[in-house]
Design a protein around this motif. Structure first.
Motif, PDB file in Angstrom:
ATOM      1  N   THR A   1       0.830  -1.216   0.000  1.00 16.66           N
ATOM      2  CA  THR A   1       0.000   0.000   0.000  1.00 16.66           C
ATOM      3  C   THR A   1       0.863   1.264   0.000  1.00 16.66           C
ATOM      4  O   THR A   1       0.874   2.017  -0.964  1.00 16.66           O
ATOM      5  CB  THR A   1      -0.927   0.017   1.232  1.00 16.66           C
ATOM      6  OG1 THR A   1      -0.126  -0.102   2.419  1.00 16.66           O
ATOM      7  CG2 THR A   1      -1.944  -1.109   1.170  1.00 16.66           C
TER       8      THR A   1
ATOM      9  N   ARG B   1       3.438  12.324  15.584  1.00 19.31           N
ATOM     10  CA  ARG B   1       2.045  11.859  15.511  1.00 19.31           C
ATOM     11  C   ARG B   1       1.349  12.031  16.857  1.00 19.31           C
ATOM     12  O   ARG B   1       1.924  11.727  17.896  1.00 19.31           O
ATOM     13  CB  ARG B   1       2.061  10.383  15.131  1.00 19.31           C
ATOM     14  CG  ARG B   1       0.694   9.687  14.998  1.00 19.31           C
ATOM     15  CD  ARG B   1       0.969   8.251  14.614  1.00 19.31           C
ATOM     16  NE  ARG B   1      -0.169   7.386  14.495  1.00 19.31           N
ATOM     17  CZ  ARG B   1      -0.658   6.948  13.332  1.00 19.31           C
ATOM     18  NH1 ARG B   1      -0.150   7.363  12.202  1.00 19.31           N
ATOM     19  NH2 ARG B   1      -1.662   6.093  13.304  1.00 19.31           N
TER      20      ARG B   1
ATOM     21  N   ASN C   1      -3.629   8.527  18.307  1.00 17.31           N
ATOM     22  CA  ASN C   1      -3.860   7.906  16.996  1.00 17.31           C
ATOM     23  C   ASN C   1      -3.158   6.546  16.933  1.00 17.31           C
ATOM     24  O   ASN C   1      -1.943   6.477  16.790  1.00 17.31           O
ATOM     25  CB  ASN C   1      -3.353   8.840  15.892  1.00 17.31           C
ATOM     26  CG  ASN C   1      -3.801   8.385  14.512  1.00 17.31           C
ATOM     27  OD1 ASN C   1      -4.555   7.413  14.384  1.00 17.31           O
ATOM     28  ND2 ASN C   1      -3.327   9.066  13.496  1.00 17.31           N
TER      29      ASN C   1
ATOM     30  N   HIS D   1       1.459  -5.323  12.167  1.00 16.10           N
ATOM     31  CA  HIS D   1       1.661  -6.149  10.971  1.00 16.10           C
ATOM     32  C   HIS D   1       2.160  -7.529  11.366  1.00 16.10           C
ATOM     33  O   HIS D   1       3.132  -7.656  12.127  1.00 16.10           O
ATOM     34  CB  HIS D   1       2.652  -5.465  10.025  1.00 16.10           C
ATOM     35  CG  HIS D   1       2.128  -4.170   9.469  1.00 16.10           C
ATOM     36  ND1 HIS D   1       1.922  -3.062  10.262  1.00 16.10           N
ATOM     37  CD2 HIS D   1       1.753  -3.815   8.215  1.00 16.10           C
ATOM     38  CE1 HIS D   1       1.431  -2.073   9.504  1.00 16.10           C
ATOM     39  NE2 HIS D   1       1.331  -2.507   8.259  1.00 16.10           N
TER      40      HIS D   1
ATOM     41  N   SER E   1      -4.296   0.784   3.418  1.00 15.09           N
ATOM     42  CA  SER E   1      -5.216  -0.351   3.440  1.00 15.09           C
ATOM     43  C   SER E   1      -6.641   0.052   3.829  1.00 15.09           C
ATOM     44  O   SER E   1      -6.864   1.046   4.521  1.00 15.09           O
ATOM     45  CB  SER E   1      -4.712  -1.387   4.449  1.00 15.09           C
ATOM     46  OG  SER E   1      -4.655  -0.822   5.741  1.00 15.09           O
TER      47      SER E   1
ATOM     48  N   GLY F   1      -7.371   8.375  13.350  1.00 18.27           N
ATOM     49  CA  GLY F   1      -6.532   8.990  12.325  1.00 18.27           C
ATOM     50  C   GLY F   1      -7.317   9.692  11.237  1.00 18.27           C
ATOM     51  O   GLY F   1      -6.799  10.548  10.528  1.00 18.27           O
TER      52      GLY F   1
HETATM   53  O1  TXA Z   1      -1.767   0.431   4.397  1.00 18.48           O
HETATM   54  C1  TXA Z   1      -1.642   0.707   5.571  1.00 18.48           C
HETATM   55  O2  TXA Z   1      -2.549   0.458   6.409  1.00 18.48           O
HETATM   56  C2  TXA Z   1      -0.333   1.360   6.022  1.00 18.48           C
HETATM   57  C3  TXA Z   1       0.794   0.351   5.824  1.00 18.48           C
HETATM   58  C4  TXA Z   1       2.097   0.834   6.360  1.00 18.48           C
HETATM   59  O3  TXA Z   1       0.422  -0.878   6.388  1.00 18.48           O
HETATM   60  N1  TXA Z   1      -0.413   1.824   7.364  1.00 18.48           N
HETATM   61  C5  TXA Z   1      -1.152   2.904   7.718  1.00 18.48           C
HETATM   62  O4  TXA Z   1      -1.050   3.233   9.065  1.00 18.48           O
HETATM   63  O5  TXA Z   1      -1.840   3.529   6.951  1.00 18.48           O
HETATM   64  P1  TXA Z   1      -1.507   4.641   9.631  1.00 18.48           P
HETATM   65  O6  TXA Z   1      -0.999   4.642  11.014  1.00 18.48           O
HETATM   66  O7  TXA Z   1      -1.067   5.720   8.755  1.00 18.48           O
HETATM   67  O8  TXA Z   1      -3.068   4.546   9.709  1.00 18.48           O
HETATM   68  C6  TXA Z   1      -3.681   3.715  10.667  1.00 18.48           C
HETATM   69  C7  TXA Z   1      -5.117   4.082  10.796  1.00 18.48           C
HETATM   70  C8  TXA Z   1      -5.321   5.380  11.540  1.00 18.48           C
HETATM   71  O9  TXA Z   1      -6.373   6.109  10.915  1.00 18.48           O
HETATM   72  C9  TXA Z   1      -5.754   4.901  12.919  1.00 18.48           C
HETATM   73  O10 TXA Z   1      -6.537   5.851  13.585  1.00 18.48           O
HETATM   74  C10 TXA Z   1      -6.525   3.642  12.588  1.00 18.48           C
HETATM   75  O11 TXA Z   1      -5.753   3.062  11.564  1.00 18.48           O
HETATM   76  N2  TXA Z   1      -6.568   2.688  13.721  1.00 18.48           N
HETATM   77  C11 TXA Z   1      -5.557   1.989  14.242  1.00 18.48           C
HETATM   78  N3  TXA Z   1      -5.966   1.252  15.305  1.00 18.48           N
HETATM   79  C12 TXA Z   1      -7.295   1.485  15.434  1.00 18.48           C
HETATM   80  C13 TXA Z   1      -8.295   1.027  16.334  1.00 18.48           C
HETATM   81  N4  TXA Z   1      -8.019   0.178  17.320  1.00 18.48           N
HETATM   82  N5  TXA Z   1      -9.558   1.486  16.175  1.00 18.48           N
HETATM   83  C14 TXA Z   1      -9.866   2.348  15.171  1.00 18.48           C
HETATM   84  N6  TXA Z   1      -8.951   2.816  14.283  1.00 18.48           N
HETATM   85  C15 TXA Z   1      -7.687   2.400  14.402  1.00 18.48           C
END
Ligand code: TXA
Ligand code: MG
Length: 364
Positions: free
Chosen positions: A48, A71, A75, A80, A194, A243
């Motif tokens: 991604t 960050r 958030n 992985h 993703s 996020g």
């Molecule tokens: O494609 C992807 O998902 C990429 C690659 C590196 O794997 N990662 C990515 O991570 O986009 P990030 O941190 O940029 O976005 C993660 C999102 C954020 O919007 C966060 O708020 C949400 O996932 N998130 C993570 N854990 C959560 C949870 N327990 N409940 C609700 N939202 C969650």
């Protein structure tokens, strides 16, 4: 800190086994694995976007991730994994829908939100009792997770708020000197983060659209909903994924989307041309985001950038963030973008573009 940048020659690497049997590639993965096991940070490619990885069960490593990206600590990060059995180690409950979805879409660009086990530190879940889990299909990512033997917490490897990185050079722009290592595995395939699906409620809910669409999910598990907070008509309701509430994916210039009825791009271009001319007359640097088929509609001196061909939505997805970064490189102060269809991957493209624009869309 000096950031080690190591390039894996993807010309000779096609399957996971190629990495494991190529000395040069394996040396890079071994070095990166050591760094992760010792609490350090490694940026690596996924299918991604590039991720910024640290040991998910090491609260100190996750602290470093938040600091390097700038960050907000509420958030949460995505964990992985490389094997399905890890699900049971990290999630407190693995419902049937999670198994069906993992069988259908993993490894691949789908993140599932499940209730978390106690061992998952609150610092990576932003204090929530759920955890985001994904098994990436990129073979460099796979090799790194397997070889390191740790679960890898990884947000996108950009400075918080900037467009996500789709090449190692983008990661370098944002994080060089702040992290231990960057693995350059070439440009990513998909280019948008993703799809996130929340499985903690009765009905699965999409919290972030991506390459895996609602229709694809519904074909496997039946009815799926979309979080009201991420709809364009959200009436101020907050998104459930923390996020998604930030102005995100954003270039430095002020981005405005111009959308004409019935896909009349010539009409949208006429409006964009006149707005661009007005800003340029005031001395501003202006950028225009268009597509191959429409670029000839622009007759002003703005920096006109095509993100690809509308018939190949996936190429638009994969070039969108690079184009937004390019506007930063040329110091564009105002950027006007055409709109895209909201079908299939178009949903994710428009979701990111709307966020980059802080919701600013003009309908003509
Ligand atoms: O494609 C992807 O998902 C990429 C690659 C590196 O794997 N990662 C990515 O991570 O986009 P990030 O941190 O940029 O976005 C993660 C999102 C954020 O919007 C966060 O708020 C949400 O996932 N998130 C993570 N854990 C959560 C949870 N327990 N409940 C609700 N939202 C969650
Ligand atoms: Mg991100």
């Amino acid at each position: 800190m000096e950031t080690i940048i190591s390039r894996i020659d993807m010309e000779k690497i096609h399957i996971l086994q190629d990495i494991m049997s190529d000395k040069e590639a394996l040396d890079i993965i071994d070095k990166a694995s050591d760094i992760l096991r010792n609490g350090g940070l490694v940026a690596f490619p996924t299918e991604t976007v590039y991720g910024l990885g640290g040991d998910a069960l090491d609260a100190e490593a996750s602290g470093k991730i938040y600091r390097a990206k700038g960050r907000p600590s509420d958030n949460p990060l995505i964990v992985h994994i490389a094997e399905e059995k890890a699900l049971y180690d990290i999630a407190a409950q693995v419902p049937d829908v999670a198994l069906k979805l993992s069988q259908a879409f993993w490894p691949g660009p789908l993140t599932m939100i499940l209730k978390k086990q106690d061992k998952v530190p609150d610092s990576i879940t932003g204090g929530l009792n759920s955890v985001a889990i994904r098994m990436p299909s990129n073979i460099v990512a796979m090799a790194l997770i397997k070889k390191s033997g740790v679960y890898v917490a990884a947000p996108s490897a950009n400075t918080s708020g900037r467009p996500s990185p789709t090449t190692a050079a983008h990661v370098e722009e944002d994080l060089s000197g702040k992290i231990d290592m960057i693995i350059d595995g070439g440009p990513v395939d998909i280019g948008l983060e993703s799809t996130i699906v929340d499985l903690t409620e009765e009905v699965p809910v999409i919290l972030r659209p991506g390459y895996i669409t609602k229709e694809m999910l519904e074909a496997v598990v039946g009815h799926v909903e979309t979080d009201k907070g991420i709809r364009e008509d959200n009436n101020g309701e907050a998104p459930k994924a923390p996020g998604m509430k930030y102005r995100h994916y954003a270039p430095c210039g002020k981005l405005t989307i111009v959308e004409a009825e019935n896909g009349d791009y010539e009409k949208a271009a006429a409006v964009i041309n006149s707005m661009a001319q007005e800003k340029m007359a005031q001395g501003y640097k202006v950028g225009i985001l268009t597509t191959d088929e429409n670029k000839n509609f622009y007759d002003c001196d703005a920096a006109v950038m095509s993100v690809g061909n509308r018939r190949e939505e996936i190429s638009i997805a994969s070039h969108l963030y690079a184009a937004l970064r390019e506007f930063d490189n040329i110091h564009a102060e105002y950027i006007y973008a055409e709109s895209f269809s909201r079908e299939n991957v178009g949903q994710a493209i428009m979701n990111r573009l709307m966020k980059a624009a802080g919701g600013s869309i003009i309908k003509v």
